[in-house]
Motif scaffolding. Structure first.
Motif, mmCIF file in Angstrom:
data_model
loop_
_atom_site.group_PDB
_atom_site.id
_atom_site.type_symbol
_atom_site.label_atom_id
_atom_site.label_comp_id
_atom_site.label_asym_id
_atom_site.label_seq_id
_atom_site.Cartn_x
_atom_site.Cartn_y
_atom_site.Cartn_z
ATOM 1 N N GLU A 56 -21.210 4.937 -2.131
ATOM 2 C CA GLU A 56 -22.633 5.101 -1.829
ATOM 3 C C GLU A 56 -23.065 4.049 -0.808
ATOM 4 O OE1 GLU A 56 -24.938 2.406 -5.216
ATOM 5 O OE2 GLU A 56 -25.388 4.533 -5.038
ATOM 6 N N PRO A 57 -24.024 4.383 0.034
ATOM 7 C CA PRO A 57 -24.509 3.378 0.994
ATOM 8 C C PRO A 57 -25.320 2.296 0.274
ATOM 9 C CG PRO A 57 -25.754 5.424 1.193
ATOM 10 C CD PRO A 57 -24.668 5.669 0.184
ATOM 11 N N GLY A 58 -25.165 1.072 0.713
ATOM 12 C CA GLY A 58 -25.931 -0.025 0.123
ATOM 13 C C GLY A 58 -25.455 -0.388 -1.271
ATOM 14 N N PHE A 59 -26.307 -1.157 -1.963
ATOM 15 C CA PHE A 59 -26.012 -1.579 -3.331
ATOM 16 C C PHE A 59 -27.321 -1.529 -4.104
ATOM 17 C CE2 PHE A 59 -24.681 -4.635 -6.679
ATOM 18 C CZ PHE A 59 -23.509 -4.003 -7.059
ATOM 19 N N SER A 60 -27.493 -0.468 -4.877
ATOM 20 C CA SER A 60 -28.762 -0.167 -5.540
ATOM 21 C C SER A 60 -28.929 -0.954 -6.846
ATOM 22 C CB SER A 60 -28.826 1.325 -5.852
ATOM 23 O OG SER A 60 -27.834 1.666 -6.812
ATOM 24 N N ASP A 61 -30.139 -0.840 -7.396
ATOM 25 C CA ASP A 61 -30.391 -1.434 -8.712
ATOM 26 C C ASP A 61 -29.502 -0.784 -9.770
ATOM 27 O OD1 ASP A 61 -32.268 -3.264 -7.838
ATOM 28 O OD2 ASP A 61 -33.973 -1.932 -8.236
ATOM 29 N N LEU A 62 -29.266 0.510 -9.649
ATOM 30 C CA LEU A 62 -28.376 1.190 -10.590
ATOM 31 C C LEU A 62 -26.961 0.623 -10.487
ATOM 32 C CD1 LEU A 62 -27.754 3.337 -12.702
ATOM 33 C CD2 LEU A 62 -27.434 4.975 -10.828
ATOM 34 N N ALA A 63 -26.501 0.338 -9.288
ATOM 35 C CA ALA A 63 -25.171 -0.260 -9.110
ATOM 36 C C ALA A 63 -25.112 -1.626 -9.788
ATOM 37 C CB ALA A 63 -24.839 -0.380 -7.628
ATOM 38 N N ARG A 64 -26.195 -2.395 -9.695
ATOM 39 C CA ARG A 64 -26.237 -3.696 -10.381
ATOM 40 C C ARG A 64 -26.150 -3.524 -11.896
ATOM 41 N NH1 ARG A 64 -29.225 -4.520 -5.980
ATOM 42 N NH2 ARG A 64 -28.737 -6.358 -4.739
ATOM 43 N N GLN A 65 -26.878 -2.544 -12.398
ATOM 44 C CA GLN A 65 -26.863 -2.284 -13.837
ATOM 45 C C GLN A 65 -25.486 -1.818 -14.295
ATOM 46 O OE1 GLN A 65 -30.058 0.509 -13.947
ATOM 47 N NE2 GLN A 65 -31.640 -1.078 -13.995
ATOM 48 N N LEU A 66 -24.837 -0.992 -13.496
ATOM 49 C CA LEU A 66 -23.480 -0.558 -13.832
ATOM 50 C C LEU A 66 -22.498 -1.719 -13.749
ATOM 51 C CD1 LEU A 66 -23.462 2.925 -12.107
ATOM 52 C CD2 LEU A 66 -23.404 2.459 -14.561
ATOM 53 N N ALA A 67 -22.741 -2.653 -12.837
ATOM 54 C CA ALA A 67 -21.907 -3.858 -12.769
ATOM 55 C C ALA A 67 -22.009 -4.648 -14.075
ATOM 56 C CB ALA A 67 -22.316 -4.731 -11.580
ATOM 57 N N LEU A 68 -23.207 -4.764 -14.607
ATOM 58 C CA LEU A 68 -23.382 -5.455 -15.887
ATOM 59 C C LEU A 68 -22.654 -4.706 -17.008
ATOM 60 C CD1 LEU A 68 -24.646 -7.715 -17.583
ATOM 61 C CD2 LEU A 68 -26.678 -6.254 -17.813
ATOM 62 N N ALA A 69 -22.800 -3.388 -17.028
ATOM 63 C CA ALA A 69 -22.140 -2.585 -18.069
ATOM 64 C C ALA A 69 -20.624 -2.734 -17.989
ATOM 65 C CB ALA A 69 -22.542 -1.121 -17.936
ATOM 66 N N LEU A 70 -20.064 -2.612 -16.789
ATOM 67 C CA LEU A 70 -18.615 -2.729 -16.652
ATOM 68 C C LEU A 70 -18.156 -4.165 -16.893
ATOM 69 C CD1 LEU A 70 -18.023 -0.313 -13.666
ATOM 70 C CD2 LEU A 70 -17.288 0.004 -16.025
ATOM 71 N N GLY A 71 -18.988 -5.133 -16.549
ATOM 72 C CA GLY A 71 -18.654 -6.532 -16.839
ATOM 73 C C GLY A 71 -18.540 -6.771 -18.337
ATOM 74 N N THR A 72 -19.475 -6.218 -19.097
ATOM 75 C CA THR A 72 -19.405 -6.418 -20.551
ATOM 76 C C THR A 72 -18.192 -5.719 -21.144
ATOM 77 O OG1 THR A 72 -20.888 -4.551 -20.993
ATOM 78 C CG2 THR A 72 -21.895 -6.734 -20.808
ATOM 79 N N TYR A 73 -17.762 -4.610 -20.533
ATOM 80 C CA TYR A 73 -16.522 -3.968 -20.985
ATOM 81 C C TYR A 73 -15.363 -4.955 -20.932
ATOM 82 C CZ TYR A 73 -11.949 -1.985 -20.340
ATOM 83 O OH TYR A 73 -10.606 -1.783 -20.437
ATOM 84 N N HIS A 74 -15.272 -5.744 -19.865
ATOM 85 C CA HIS A 74 -14.114 -6.622 -19.668
ATOM 86 C C HIS A 74 -14.044 -7.760 -20.689
ATOM 87 C CE1 HIS A 74 -12.165 -4.877 -16.180
ATOM 88 N NE2 HIS A 74 -13.372 -4.508 -15.795
ATOM 89 N N VAL A 75 -15.104 -7.983 -21.438
ATOM 90 C CA VAL A 75 -15.060 -8.965 -22.523
ATOM 91 C C VAL A 75 -14.033 -8.534 -23.571
ATOM 92 C CG1 VAL A 75 -16.375 -9.934 -24.461
ATOM 93 C CG2 VAL A 75 -17.418 -9.779 -22.181
ATOM 94 N N TRP A 76 -13.937 -7.244 -23.844
ATOM 95 C CA TRP A 76 -13.080 -6.754 -24.925
ATOM 96 C C TRP A 76 -11.591 -6.839 -24.612
ATOM 97 C CZ3 TRP A 76 -15.242 -7.244 -29.245
ATOM 98 C CH2 TRP A 76 -16.634 -7.207 -29.291
ATOM 99 N N PRO A 77 -11.145 -6.516 -23.410
ATOM 100 C CA PRO A 77 -9.739 -6.777 -23.109
ATOM 101 C C PRO A 77 -9.418 -8.282 -23.125
ATOM 102 C CG PRO A 77 -10.610 -5.173 -21.575
ATOM 103 C CD PRO A 77 -11.766 -5.693 -22.371
ATOM 104 N N CYS A 78 -10.414 -9.113 -22.762
ATOM 105 C CA CYS A 78 -10.210 -10.574 -22.864
ATOM 106 C C CYS A 78 -9.999 -10.968 -24.322
ATOM 107 C CB CYS A 78 -11.416 -11.330 -22.300
ATOM 108 S SG CYS A 78 -11.567 -11.311 -20.522
ATOM 109 N N TYR A 79 -10.820 -10.422 -25.194
ATOM 110 C CA TYR A 79 -10.696 -10.717 -26.618
ATOM 111 C C TYR A 79 -9.338 -10.260 -27.146
ATOM 112 C CZ TYR A 79 -11.448 -10.383 -31.644
ATOM 113 O OH TYR A 79 -11.318 -10.492 -32.997
ATOM 114 N N ARG A 80 -8.935 -9.048 -26.777
ATOM 115 C CA ARG A 80 -7.636 -8.534 -27.211
ATOM 116 C C ARG A 80 -6.505 -9.454 -26.740
ATOM 117 N NH1 ARG A 80 -4.328 -3.589 -24.738
ATOM 118 N NH2 ARG A 80 -2.650 -3.525 -26.251
ATOM 119 N N ALA A 81 -6.556 -9.854 -25.474
ATOM 120 C CA ALA A 81 -5.513 -10.730 -24.933
ATOM 121 C C ALA A 81 -5.511 -12.070 -25.652
ATOM 122 C CB ALA A 81 -5.722 -10.924 -23.431
#
Length: 126
Positions: A61-86
């Motif tokens: 998508e062109p640019g970096f929207s507020d929705l993209a920022r929100q999805l970045a937060l969502a995907l960032g929180t996902y990565h907490v769980w593989p860290c915990y597993r490791a």
């Protein structure tokens, strides 16, 4: 490419390898698992692939929207769980019982997922 989109590219690369492993070689992720566990692992692999589709949408998508920022937060929180597993696998020496270290083992997973987490949080805050 906008720098804030870089975590989406990295996530796509990292999670494609993981998804393929979960879907096609669930025994590498959970040695000795039964059919029911294999089905859950394959479903998880499919879920990872769906996050990659989201990443492709954001990267193209062109640019970096507020929705993209929100999805970045969502995907960032996902990565907490593989860290915990490791972390748990390292702390409890679970790798000693495994026949192979799928995709580099827990030490590498911890580092990669911490980096992904940090990059996504940075993208969210940008």
């Amino acid at each position: 490419m906008i720098l804030a989109k870089l975590p989406f590219v990295i996530h796509f690369l990292v999670e494609t390898a993981a998804a393929v492993s979960f879907i096609f070689a669930p025994d590498l992720q959970l040695p000795g698992c039964n059919l029911a566990a294999k089905l859950i692992l394959r479903q998880y692999g499919g879920l990872l692939l769906s996050t990659n589709v989201i990443c492709l949408f954001i990267v193209t998508e062109p640019g970096f929207s507020d929705l993209a920022r929100q999805l970045a937060l969502a995907l960032g929180t996902y990565h907490v769980w593989p860290c915990y597993r490791a972390y748990v696998r390292i702390h409890h020496h679970l790798t000693a019982a495994e026949k192979s270290l799928a995709l580099g083992g827990p030490h590498l997973h911890l580092v990669i997922h911490l980096i992904c987490f940090g990059m996504f949080i940075g993208a969210f805050l940008s």
